[in-house]
Write a protein that holds these residues in place. Structure first.
Motif, short mmCIF file in Angstrom:
data_model
loop_
_atom_site.label_atom_id
_atom_site.label_comp_id
_atom_site.label_asym_id
_atom_site.label_seq_id
_atom_site.Cartn_x
_atom_site.Cartn_y
_atom_site.Cartn_z
N MET A 237 0.89 -1.07 0.17
CA MET A 237 -0.02 -0.13 -0.10
C MET A 237 0.89 1.42 0.05
N GLY A 238 0.42 2.19 -0.67
CA GLY A 238 0.99 3.60 -0.80
C GLY A 238 0.29 4.70 -0.45
N TRP A 239 0.79 5.76 -0.09
CA TRP A 239 -0.06 6.98 0.07
C TRP A 239 0.66 7.99 -0.78
N PHE A 240 -0.18 8.90 -1.51
CA PHE A 240 0.38 9.89 -2.25
C PHE A 240 -0.33 11.30 -2.10
N ARG A 241 0.15 12.19 -2.68
CA ARG A 241 -0.60 13.40 -2.19
C ARG A 241 -0.30 14.48 -3.46
N GLN A 242 -1.10 15.42 -3.77
CA GLN A 242 -1.22 16.36 -4.59
C GLN A 242 -1.72 17.70 -4.40
N ALA A 243 -0.74 18.34 -4.22
CA ALA A 243 -1.38 19.94 -3.82
C ALA A 243 -1.49 20.72 -5.20
N PRO A 244 -2.25 22.09 -5.06
CA PRO A 244 -2.73 22.51 -6.26
C PRO A 244 -1.45 23.16 -7.01
N GLY A 245 -1.53 23.05 -8.42
CA GLY A 245 -0.65 23.42 -9.13
C GLY A 245 0.75 22.60 -9.26
N PRO B 108 7.95 1.28 -3.46
CA PRO B 108 7.27 2.49 -2.84
C PRO B 108 7.05 3.48 -4.00
N GLN B 109 7.88 3.72 -4.91
CA GLN B 109 7.67 4.83 -5.81
C GLN B 109 7.41 4.31 -7.12
N GLY B 110 7.13 3.14 -7.15
CA GLY B 110 6.69 2.62 -8.42
C GLY B 110 5.22 2.92 -8.89
N THR B 111 4.64 2.23 -9.91
CA THR B 111 3.34 2.61 -10.50
C THR B 111 2.31 1.47 -9.95
N TYR B 112 1.24 2.31 -9.19
CA TYR B 112 0.31 1.49 -8.43
C TYR B 112 -0.73 1.44 -9.31
#
Length: 120
Positions: A33-41, A103-107
């Motif tokens: 399992m992984g968690w990612f985040r995306q901030a505006p812009g 960890p930073q592969g394609t999910y």
């Protein structure tokens, strides 16, 4: 597997928040399992990951020591515990699953995201 995040909200800098990711359709023991985040812009970025057995973790440098990823196999839920939140942690947070711990592969599977807003 279907993933549904919850637990986001608006908090003050320095506060804590725990995000949940409920999995259905398959056991979490089948996935890393992984968690990612995306901030505006900004582009989506890696936050944390956990191997299928909970034995290995990985964290982005920006959250290491403040965030903890863990899961409860009984209720098939993965968690991201966030402490000492900063304004720069403001983003939409997504949980994701893949078959192998990379960890930073394609999910392969993604939730819909939950908004976290941190005010300074």
């Amino acid at each position: 597997v279907q993933l549904v995040e919850s637990g986001g909200g608006s908090v003050q800098a320095g506060d804590s928040l725990t995000l949940s990711c409920v999995a259905s359709g398959h056991s979490l023991s089948s996935y890393a399992m992984g968690w990612f985040r995306q901030a505006p812009g900004k582009e989506r970025e890696f936050v944390a990951s956990l191997s299928w057995d909970g034995g290995r973790t990985a964290y982005a440098d920006s959250v290491n020591g403040r965030f903890t990823i863990f899961q409860n196999y009984a209720n098939n839920t993965n968690y991201l515990q966030m402490t000492r939140l900063k304004s720069e942690d403001t983003a939409v947070y997504y949980c994701a699953a893949r078959s192998v711990f990379r960890p930073q592969g394609t999910y392969d599977y993604w939730g819909q995201g939950t908004q976290v807003t941190v005010s300074s």
